[in-house]
Write a protein that holds these residues in place. Structure first.
Motif, PDB file in Angstrom:
ATOM      1  N   VAL A  97      -1.338  -1.992  10.191  1.00 20.75           N
ATOM      2  CA  VAL A  97      -2.850  -2.412  10.684  1.00 20.75           C
ATOM      3  C   VAL A  97      -3.543  -2.555   9.222  1.00 20.75           C
ATOM      4  O   VAL A  97      -3.611  -1.636   8.559  1.00 20.75           O
ATOM      5  N   LYS A  98      -4.154  -3.732   8.982  1.00 20.95           N
ATOM      6  CA  LYS A  98      -5.294  -3.968   8.017  1.00 20.95           C
ATOM      7  C   LYS A  98      -6.391  -3.094   7.992  1.00 20.95           C
ATOM      8  O   LYS A  98      -6.836  -3.111   9.411  1.00 20.95           O
ATOM      9  N   PRO A  99      -7.128  -2.400   7.218  1.00 19.81           N
ATOM     10  CA  PRO A  99      -6.327  -2.633   5.937  1.00 19.81           C
ATOM     11  C   PRO A  99      -5.657  -1.402   5.471  1.00 19.81           C
ATOM     12  O   PRO A  99      -5.542  -0.206   6.384  1.00 19.81           O
ATOM     13  N   PHE A 100      -4.523  -1.404   4.822  1.00 20.28           N
ATOM     14  CA  PHE A 100      -3.522  -0.364   4.494  1.00 20.28           C
ATOM     15  C   PHE A 100      -3.387  -0.377   2.939  1.00 20.28           C
ATOM     16  O   PHE A 100      -3.479  -1.387   2.265  1.00 20.28           O
ATOM     17  N   GLY A 101      -2.801   0.670   2.509  1.00 20.01           N
ATOM     18  CA  GLY A 101      -2.774   1.112   1.068  1.00 20.01           C
ATOM     19  C   GLY A 101      -1.249   0.668   0.977  1.00 20.01           C
ATOM     20  O   GLY A 101      -0.206   0.698   1.487  1.00 20.01           O
ATOM     21  N   LEU A 102      -1.188   0.331  -0.678  1.00 22.93           N
ATOM     22  CA  LEU A 102       0.294  -0.185  -1.000  1.00 22.93           C
ATOM     23  C   LEU A 102       1.418   1.002  -0.775  1.00 22.93           C
ATOM     24  O   LEU A 102       2.445   0.697  -0.717  1.00 22.93           O
ATOM     25  N   ALA A 103       0.561   2.235  -0.961  1.00 19.97           N
ATOM     26  CA  ALA A 103       1.900   3.323  -0.915  1.00 19.97           C
ATOM     27  C   ALA A 103       2.366   3.512   0.558  1.00 19.97           C
ATOM     28  O   ALA A 103       3.829   3.462   0.535  1.00 19.97           O
ATOM     29  N   GLU A 104       1.631   3.087   1.348  1.00 15.09           N
ATOM     30  CA  GLU A 104       2.123   3.230   2.862  1.00 15.09           C
ATOM     31  C   GLU A 104       3.114   1.809   3.057  1.00 15.09           C
ATOM     32  O   GLU A 104       4.034   1.869   3.557  1.00 15.09           O
ATOM     33  N   LEU A 105       2.670   0.539   2.622  1.00 19.07           N
ATOM     34  CA  LEU A 105       3.332  -0.496   2.756  1.00 19.07           C
ATOM     35  C   LEU A 105       4.895  -0.284   2.028  1.00 19.07           C
ATOM     36  O   LEU A 105       5.906  -0.558   2.760  1.00 19.07           O
ATOM     37  N   LEU A 106       4.720   0.276   0.912  1.00 18.18           N
ATOM     38  CA  LEU A 106       6.056   0.738   0.221  1.00 18.18           C
ATOM     39  C   LEU A 106       7.092   1.804   1.037  1.00 18.18           C
ATOM     40  O   LEU A 106       8.204   1.614   1.038  1.00 18.18           O
TER      41      LEU A 106
END
Ligand code: CA
Length: 218
Positions: A97-106
């Protein structure tokens, strides 16, 4: 090289994501339209924004799933929960869910890839009319091929690894998603319903209310 396709019509977000993914060692590129995403060579992971200018993101998800085994992570804005559930039902493996951090995406990308790689044992699980080939990820019921999404396969794998054993909802979520899953457990029900529908035989997976699921005695 793991190839990630970012499908995102906001150029600022797309650029930021591609840059972050590149830095993390992935080969990343972005497209702004659903139609473009469907024409690209199949990547390993698709990061799919559901709000696209041309084709509805859920449709893009369905069509990607029909033509590929790529892991699909959908991205939605807050308040689009219905779309999210729909996308999961159409074969998405996870969502953010936006907004999300890059760390979570990775972390999510690593998790979907890890699940895809577990297939390396060459083992074929058999239970009654069901066969689950862990290497080719081919599933059959009474000899007929059943096409499953990666998530449905992961759930079935949990159950078929030890047929008859009661597997709790929490264990399935931990194994088929990952230990960092905080989403609603109804997502599991959505995938289970789709899995049962595809297997055709609704008695194959037994629900033990309040406890979990198991493959029924054959
Ligand atoms: Ca958008």
């Amino acid at each position: 090289m793991t190839h990630v396709l970012v499908v995102e019509d906001d150029p600022g977000i797309a650029t930021q994501l591609v840059r972050g993914l590149d830095r993390a060692g992935y080969t990343a590129e972005s497209v702004a339209y659903g139609a473009e995403a469907l024409q690209r060579p199949v990547p390993d992971v698709v990061l799919l924004d559901l709000g696209l200018p041309d084709i509805d993101g859920v449709d893009v998800c369905r069509r990607l799933r029909q033509q590929s085994q790529a892991a699909i992570i959908v991205v939605t804005a807050r308040g689009e929960e219905a779309d999210r559930v729909l996308a999961l039902d159409e074969g998405a493996d996870d969502y953010l869910v936006k907004p999300f951090g890059l760390a979570e995406l990775l972390a999510r990308i690593r998790a979907v890839l890890r699940r895809g790689q577990r297939a390396g044992t060459g083992e074929v699980l058999r239970h009654g009319p069901l066969t689950v080939d862990l290497r080719t990820r081919k599933v059959t019921v009474s000899g007929n091929d059943v096409a499953l999404t990666p998530k449905e396969f992961a759930i079935l794998e949990c159950l078929a690894t030890d047929p008859g054993r009661l597997v709790s909802r929490q264990e399935i979520i931990e194994r088929a998603w990952d230990e960092h899953w905080y989403g609603p457990t109804k997502v599991l029900d959505v995938h289970l319903a789709a899995l049962r529908r595809k297997l055709g035989d609704h008695t194959l997976i037994e629900t033990v209310y309040g406890h979990g699921f198991r493959l029924a005695d054959q």
